[in-house]
Design a protein around this motif. Structure first.
Motif, PDB file in Angstrom:
ATOM      1  N   PHE A   1       0.840  -1.204   0.000  1.00  0.00           N
ATOM      2  CA  PHE A   1       0.000   0.000   0.000  1.00  0.00           C
ATOM      3  C   PHE A   1       0.872   1.250   0.000  1.00  0.00           C
ATOM      4  O   PHE A   1       0.594   2.215  -0.723  1.00  0.00           O
ATOM      5  N   TYR A   2       1.942   1.246   0.786  1.00  0.00           N
ATOM      6  CA  TYR A   2       2.871   2.378   0.796  1.00  0.00           C
ATOM      7  C   TYR A   2       3.506   2.568  -0.586  1.00  0.00           C
ATOM      8  O   TYR A   2       3.619   3.693  -1.076  1.00  0.00           O
ATOM      9  N   LEU A   3       3.938   1.472  -1.212  1.00  0.00           N
ATOM     10  CA  LEU A   3       4.574   1.569  -2.530  1.00  0.00           C
ATOM     11  C   LEU A   3       3.622   2.119  -3.588  1.00  0.00           C
ATOM     12  O   LEU A   3       4.067   2.698  -4.578  1.00  0.00           O
ATOM     13  N   SER A   4       2.325   1.949  -3.397  1.00  0.00           N
ATOM     14  CA  SER A   4       1.385   2.474  -4.385  1.00  0.00           C
ATOM     15  C   SER A   4       1.364   3.999  -4.399  1.00  0.00           C
ATOM     16  O   SER A   4       0.879   4.595  -5.356  1.00  0.00           O
ATOM     17  N   PHE A   5       1.895   4.623  -3.379  1.00  0.00           N
ATOM     18  CA  PHE A   5       1.971   6.088  -3.324  1.00  0.00           C
ATOM     19  C   PHE A   5       3.342   6.619  -3.718  1.00  0.00           C
ATOM     20  O   PHE A   5       3.618   7.800  -3.565  1.00  0.00           O
ATOM     21  N   THR A   6       4.221   5.744  -4.207  1.00  0.00           N
ATOM     22  CA  THR A   6       5.564   6.165  -4.604  1.00  0.00           C
ATOM     23  C   THR A   6       5.708   6.075  -6.115  1.00  0.00           C
ATOM     24  O   THR A   6       4.817   5.598  -6.820  1.00  0.00           O
ATOM     25  N   ALA A   7       6.872   6.490  -6.607  1.00  0.00           N
ATOM     26  CA  ALA A   7       7.150   6.458  -8.045  1.00  0.00           C
ATOM     27  C   ALA A   7       7.759   5.124  -8.463  1.00  0.00           C
ATOM     28  O   ALA A   7       8.529   5.063  -9.419  1.00  0.00           O
ATOM     29  N   SER A   8       7.430   4.057  -7.796  1.00  0.00           N
ATOM     30  CA  SER A   8       8.009   2.740  -8.080  1.00  0.00           C
ATOM     31  C   SER A   8       7.526   2.205  -9.418  1.00  0.00           C
ATOM     32  O   SER A   8       6.367   2.361  -9.789  1.00  0.00           O
ATOM     33  N   ARG A   9       8.438   1.565 -10.117  1.00  0.00           N
ATOM     34  CA  ARG A   9       8.104   0.849 -11.350  1.00  0.00           C
ATOM     35  C   ARG A   9       8.446  -0.622 -11.124  1.00  0.00           C
ATOM     36  O   ARG A   9       7.719  -1.327 -10.459  1.00  0.00           O
ATOM     37  N   MET A  10       9.562  -1.082 -11.636  1.00  0.00           N
ATOM     38  CA  MET A  10       9.986  -2.464 -11.419  1.00  0.00           C
ATOM     39  C   MET A  10      10.631  -2.647 -10.043  1.00  0.00           C
ATOM     40  O   MET A  10      10.420  -3.638  -9.377  1.00  0.00           O
ATOM     41  N   MET A  11      11.446  -1.673  -9.653  1.00  0.00           N
ATOM     42  CA  MET A  11      12.120  -1.728  -8.356  1.00  0.00           C
ATOM     43  C   MET A  11      11.520  -0.663  -7.441  1.00  0.00           C
ATOM     44  O   MET A  11      11.097   0.387  -7.916  1.00  0.00           O
ATOM     45  N   PRO A  12      11.499  -0.920  -6.139  1.00  0.00           N
ATOM     46  CA  PRO A  12      10.907   0.062  -5.228  1.00  0.00           C
ATOM     47  C   PRO A  12      11.656   1.399  -5.255  1.00  0.00           C
ATOM     48  O   PRO A  12      12.878   1.441  -5.265  1.00  0.00           O
ATOM     49  N   SER A  13      10.896   2.439  -5.303  1.00  0.00           N
ATOM     50  CA  SER A  13      11.423   3.797  -5.212  1.00  0.00           C
ATOM     51  C   SER A  13      10.653   4.488  -4.098  1.00  0.00           C
ATOM     52  O   SER A  13       9.443   4.331  -3.988  1.00  0.00           O
ATOM     53  N   HIS A  14      11.361   5.241  -3.282  1.00  0.00           N
ATOM     54  CA  HIS A  14      10.694   5.832  -2.127  1.00  0.00           C
ATOM     55  C   HIS A  14      10.369   7.306  -2.328  1.00  0.00           C
ATOM     56  O   HIS A  14      10.132   8.024  -1.361  1.00  0.00           O
ATOM     57  N   ALA A  15      10.331   7.744  -3.587  1.00  0.00           N
ATOM     58  CA  ALA A  15       9.939   9.117  -3.886  1.00  0.00           C
ATOM     59  C   ALA A  15       8.409   9.166  -3.934  1.00  0.00           C
ATOM     60  O   ALA A  15       7.776   8.601  -4.824  1.00  0.00           O
ATOM     61  N   LEU A  16       7.814   9.838  -2.973  1.00  0.00           N
ATOM     62  CA  LEU A  16       6.356   9.880  -2.875  1.00  0.00           C
ATOM     63  C   LEU A  16       5.760  10.732  -3.994  1.00  0.00           C
ATOM     64  O   LEU A  16       6.257  11.808  -4.301  1.00  0.00           O
ATOM     65  N   VAL A  17       4.675  10.218  -4.604  1.00  0.00           N
ATOM     66  CA  VAL A  17       3.959  10.961  -5.646  1.00  0.00           C
ATOM     67  C   VAL A  17       2.502  11.168  -5.262  1.00  0.00           C
ATOM     68  O   VAL A  17       1.738  11.729  -6.037  1.00  0.00           O
ATOM     69  N   GLY A  18       2.102  10.703  -4.105  1.00  0.00           N
ATOM     70  CA  GLY A  18       0.732  10.915  -3.635  1.00  0.00           C
ATOM     71  C   GLY A  18      -0.284  10.059  -4.378  1.00  0.00           C
ATOM     72  O   GLY A  18      -0.050   8.892  -4.681  1.00  0.00           O
ATOM     73  N   LEU A  19      -1.411  10.658  -4.701  1.00  0.00           N
ATOM     74  CA  LEU A  19      -2.515   9.940  -5.340  1.00  0.00           C
ATOM     75  C   LEU A  19      -2.426   9.947  -6.864  1.00  0.00           C
ATOM     76  O   LEU A  19      -3.392   9.574  -7.539  1.00  0.00           O
ATOM     77  N   THR A  20      -1.293  10.336  -7.417  1.00  0.00           N
ATOM     78  CA  THR A  20      -1.150  10.458  -8.872  1.00  0.00           C
ATOM     79  C   THR A  20      -1.494   9.171  -9.595  1.00  0.00           C
ATOM     80  O   THR A  20      -2.234   9.185 -10.582  1.00  0.00           O
ATOM     81  N   HIS A  21      -0.978   8.053  -9.116  1.00  0.00           N
ATOM     82  CA  HIS A  21      -1.238   6.767  -9.778  1.00  0.00           C
ATOM     83  C   HIS A  21      -2.725   6.401  -9.716  1.00  0.00           C
ATOM     84  O   HIS A  21      -3.283   5.888 -10.691  1.00  0.00           O
ATOM     85  N   TYR A  22      -3.354   6.652  -8.585  1.00  0.00           N
ATOM     86  CA  TYR A  22      -4.768   6.311  -8.439  1.00  0.00           C
ATOM     87  C   TYR A  22      -5.650   7.197  -9.325  1.00  0.00           C
ATOM     88  O   TYR A  22      -6.608   6.721  -9.930  1.00  0.00           O
ATOM     89  N   ILE A  23      -5.328   8.483  -9.396  1.00  0.00           N
ATOM     90  CA  ILE A  23      -6.097   9.391 -10.255  1.00  0.00           C
ATOM     91  C   ILE A  23      -5.966   8.967 -11.702  1.00  0.00           C
ATOM     92  O   ILE A  23      -6.956   8.897 -12.447  1.00  0.00           O
ATOM     93  N   LYS A  24      -4.741   8.629 -12.093  1.00  0.00           N
ATOM     94  CA  LYS A  24      -4.513   8.178 -13.471  1.00  0.00           C
ATOM     95  C   LYS A  24      -5.250   6.861 -13.741  1.00  0.00           C
ATOM     96  O   LYS A  24      -5.831   6.677 -14.810  1.00  0.00           O
ATOM     97  N   LEU A  25      -5.245   5.971 -12.775  1.00  0.00           N
ATOM     98  CA  LEU A  25      -5.901   4.667 -12.929  1.00  0.00           C
ATOM     99  C   LEU A  25      -7.406   4.816 -13.098  1.00  0.00           C
ATOM    100  O   LEU A  25      -8.006   4.229 -14.004  1.00  0.00           O
ATOM    101  N   PHE A  26      -8.034   5.621 -12.249  1.00  0.00           N
ATOM    102  CA  PHE A  26      -9.490   5.745 -12.300  1.00  0.00           C
ATOM    103  C   PHE A  26      -9.966   6.617 -13.455  1.00  0.00           C
ATOM    104  O   PHE A  26     -11.154   6.648 -13.752  1.00  0.00           O
ATOM    105  N   ASP A  27      -9.061   7.324 -14.116  1.00  0.00           N
ATOM    106  CA  ASP A  27      -9.418   8.072 -15.319  1.00  0.00           C
ATOM    107  C   ASP A  27      -9.331   7.215 -16.575  1.00  0.00           C
ATOM    108  O   ASP A  27      -9.727   7.649 -17.650  1.00  0.00           O
ATOM    109  N   THR A  28      -8.826   6.016 -16.469  1.00  0.00           N
ATOM    110  CA  THR A  28      -8.658   5.132 -17.615  1.00  0.00           C
ATOM    111  C   THR A  28      -9.971   4.417 -17.913  1.00  0.00           C
ATOM    112  O   THR A  28     -10.586   3.817 -17.032  1.00  0.00           O
TER     113      THR A  28
END
Length: 144
Positions: free
Chosen positions: A40-67
């Motif tokens: 759940f924490y990783l879903s709020f980061t800029a992770s792709r294949m490897m974990p990244s701890h740079a937080l991006v907030g709800l960006t991924h969720y907003i993009k997902l629900f707009d699809t």
């Protein structure tokens, strides 16, 4: 005739067994809950294949629900779940009612519905047997 006074049954009949299994339960629950929280924490980061701890907030969720595809997939999943559950309940009830009334071809129906379960065990056993044959299976692949 007198009745004995009410006594509560022991909460744990064998407390040693409960105590010895406690570490396993704690570890299993900790791993399950820990990995769920980390995911759940990783879903709020800029992770792709490897974990990244740079937080991006709800960006991924907003993009997902707009699809459109995601929204269509959610609708399809809802339809599938509802129809599958209702279909299974109705079919199961009808089969149980039919078997309770001793319908014709009861043995044939029982064979048709129970045969796939029996075959799956046989197939699983054969696959494991083939995998463990030293000349053909996993052992041969690992050794080469």
């Amino acid at each position: 005739m007198t009745h004995p006074p009410f006594q509560r049954p022991p909460r744990f009949r064998n407390w040693r067994v409960f105590l010895s299994l406690t570490p396993v339960r704690v570890i299993a629950i900790g791993l399950f809950v820990g990995t769920a929280i980390y995911t759940f924490y990783l879903s709020f980061t800029a992770s792709r294949m490897m974990p990244s701890h740079a937080l991006v907030g709800l960006t991924h969720y907003i993009k997902l629900f707009d699809t459109r595809r995601w929204n269509r997939a959610l609708i399809n999943m809802g339809i599938l779940c509802v129809t599958y559950v209702i279909g299974c309940l109705v079919l199961g009830f009808l089969l149980a009612a039919a078997w309770d009334r001793k319908v014709r071809f009861e043995n044939t129906l029982r064979t048709v519905f129970l045969y796939p379960q029996a075959v799956s065990f046989v197939v699983t056993g054969l696959v494991w047997q083939w995998l463990m044959i030293p000349a053909l299976g996993i052992q041969n692949t690992v050794q080469n």
